[in-house]
Design a protein around this motif. Structure first.
Motif, mmCIF file in Angstrom:
data_model
loop_
_atom_site.group_PDB
_atom_site.id
_atom_site.type_symbol
_atom_site.label_atom_id
_atom_site.label_comp_id
_atom_site.label_asym_id
_atom_site.label_seq_id
_atom_site.Cartn_x
_atom_site.Cartn_y
_atom_site.Cartn_z
ATOM 1 N N PHE A 120 2.228 7.692 -2.526
ATOM 2 C CA PHE A 120 2.445 6.758 -1.433
ATOM 3 C C PHE A 120 1.614 7.088 -0.192
ATOM 4 O O PHE A 120 1.853 6.544 0.884
ATOM 5 C CB PHE A 120 3.938 6.668 -1.110
ATOM 6 C CG PHE A 120 4.711 6.067 -2.244
ATOM 7 C CD1 PHE A 120 4.692 4.704 -2.458
ATOM 8 C CD2 PHE A 120 5.401 6.874 -3.126
ATOM 9 C CE1 PHE A 120 5.373 4.143 -3.521
ATOM 10 C CE2 PHE A 120 6.094 6.322 -4.190
ATOM 11 C CZ PHE A 120 6.076 4.957 -4.399
ATOM 12 N N LYS A 121 0.653 8.008 -0.364
ATOM 13 C CA LYS A 121 -0.300 8.360 0.688
ATOM 14 C C LYS A 121 0.394 8.761 1.987
ATOM 15 O O LYS A 121 0.059 8.291 3.062
ATOM 16 C CB LYS A 121 -1.281 7.214 0.915
ATOM 17 C CG LYS A 121 -2.097 6.907 -0.323
ATOM 18 C CD LYS A 121 -3.042 5.748 -0.121
ATOM 19 C CE LYS A 121 -3.758 5.487 -1.439
ATOM 20 N NZ LYS A 121 -4.492 4.261 -1.442
ATOM 21 N N THR A 122 1.393 9.638 1.836
ATOM 22 C CA THR A 122 2.083 10.181 2.996
ATOM 23 C C THR A 122 1.763 11.661 3.111
ATOM 24 O O THR A 122 1.232 12.257 2.182
ATOM 25 C CB THR A 122 3.620 9.987 2.870
ATOM 26 O OG1 THR A 122 4.077 10.626 1.689
ATOM 27 C CG2 THR A 122 3.977 8.505 2.839
ATOM 28 N N ARG A 123 2.091 12.256 4.217
ATOM 29 C CA ARG A 123 1.731 13.667 4.422
ATOM 30 C C ARG A 123 2.742 14.634 3.847
ATOM 31 O O ARG A 123 2.550 15.841 3.871
ATOM 32 C CB ARG A 123 1.465 13.965 5.888
ATOM 33 C CG ARG A 123 2.634 13.835 6.799
ATOM 34 C CD ARG A 123 2.204 14.081 8.263
ATOM 35 N NE ARG A 123 3.336 13.963 9.149
ATOM 36 C CZ ARG A 123 4.120 14.964 9.498
ATOM 37 N NH1 ARG A 123 3.885 16.175 9.052
ATOM 38 N NH2 ARG A 123 5.134 14.770 10.304
ATOM 39 N N GLU B 241 0.380 0.937 -4.033
ATOM 40 C CA GLU B 241 1.330 1.942 -4.499
ATOM 41 C C GLU B 241 2.751 1.369 -4.580
ATOM 42 O O GLU B 241 3.487 1.641 -5.525
ATOM 43 C CB GLU B 241 1.310 3.171 -3.574
ATOM 44 C CG GLU B 241 0.009 3.944 -3.610
ATOM 45 C CD GLU B 241 -1.125 3.271 -2.819
ATOM 46 O OE1 GLU B 241 -2.286 3.590 -3.102
ATOM 47 O OE2 GLU B 241 -0.854 2.435 -1.944
ATOM 48 N N GLU B 242 3.113 0.564 -3.591
ATOM 49 C CA GLU B 242 4.438 -0.064 -3.611
ATOM 50 C C GLU B 242 4.554 -1.062 -4.765
ATOM 51 O O GLU B 242 5.584 -1.115 -5.445
ATOM 52 C CB GLU B 242 4.712 -0.766 -2.277
ATOM 53 C CG GLU B 242 4.905 0.200 -1.125
ATOM 54 C CD GLU B 242 4.865 -0.456 0.241
ATOM 55 O OE1 GLU B 242 5.512 0.071 1.155
ATOM 56 O OE2 GLU B 242 4.179 -1.487 0.410
ATOM 57 N N ARG B 243 3.495 -1.842 -4.991
ATOM 58 C CA ARG B 243 3.508 -2.785 -6.114
ATOM 59 C C ARG B 243 3.621 -2.046 -7.441
ATOM 60 O O ARG B 243 4.359 -2.453 -8.344
ATOM 61 C CB ARG B 243 2.259 -3.673 -6.100
ATOM 62 C CG ARG B 243 2.324 -4.781 -5.043
ATOM 63 C CD ARG B 243 1.210 -5.808 -5.203
ATOM 64 N NE ARG B 243 -0.126 -5.255 -5.204
ATOM 65 C CZ ARG B 243 -0.844 -4.963 -4.124
ATOM 66 N NH1 ARG B 243 -0.353 -5.196 -2.924
ATOM 67 N NH2 ARG B 243 -2.055 -4.465 -4.244
ATOM 68 N N ALA B 244 2.902 -0.926 -7.579
ATOM 69 C CA ALA B 244 2.975 -0.129 -8.812
ATOM 70 C C ALA B 244 4.388 0.408 -9.015
ATOM 71 O O ALA B 244 4.907 0.406 -10.138
ATOM 72 C CB ALA B 244 1.959 1.015 -8.761
#
Length: 136
Positions: free
Chosen positions: A89-92, A10-13
């Motif tokens: 970013f797969k956070t809550r 996700e960070e690379r994207a």
């Protein structure tokens, strides 16, 4: 030897999106922001749509643009605030963030990012107030 920390997919994207934005020259504006918002899965899409409306209502002088592939709002090309998707970013929680261009200074320490899980009238009022303060 310690293992090297690597960027997530996700960070690379997001970095690739930012590079594309920089290569593309002038930001595409509100239409690109609306396209990016429409691509978000729920509940992030609804949050981003409402944040977009609140920002544009509170500070119509801000220019919508993308920043790292996410909705952002700028003055003279400098991002003042942005929305970051929780799911991307797969956070809550999603994030409403402010850059150093935002005029939120309050003494020697102040918040620059806010977690969002939903928007009630109370949070909407706070978003409006923060955005108005951020642009001065």
């Amino acid at each position: 030897m310690a293992e090297k920390k690597r960027f997530t997919a996700e960070e690379r994207a997001a970095m690739k999106e930012r590079a594309r934005e920089l290569r593309g020259g002038e930001p595409k504006g509100e239409q690109e922001v609306l396209v990016k918002i429409a691509e978000l899965p729920e509940p992030d899409r609804s949050l981003a749509e409402r944040i977009h409306a609140l920002v544009m209502e509170a500070a119509p002088t801000l220019t919508p643009r993308t920043w790292y592939g996410m909705p952002a709002y700028a003055v003279n090309g400098k991002v003042v605030c942005f929305f970051q998707s929780a799911q991307k970013f797969k956070t809550r929680y999603a994030t409403l963030g402010f850059s150093d261009a935002a005029k939120l200074d309050d003494g020697a320490m102040w918040p620059t990012a806010f977690a969002l899980t939903r928007l009630t009238s109370k949070e909407e009022a706070r978003v409006r107030a923060l955005v108005k303060q951020a642009v001065g």
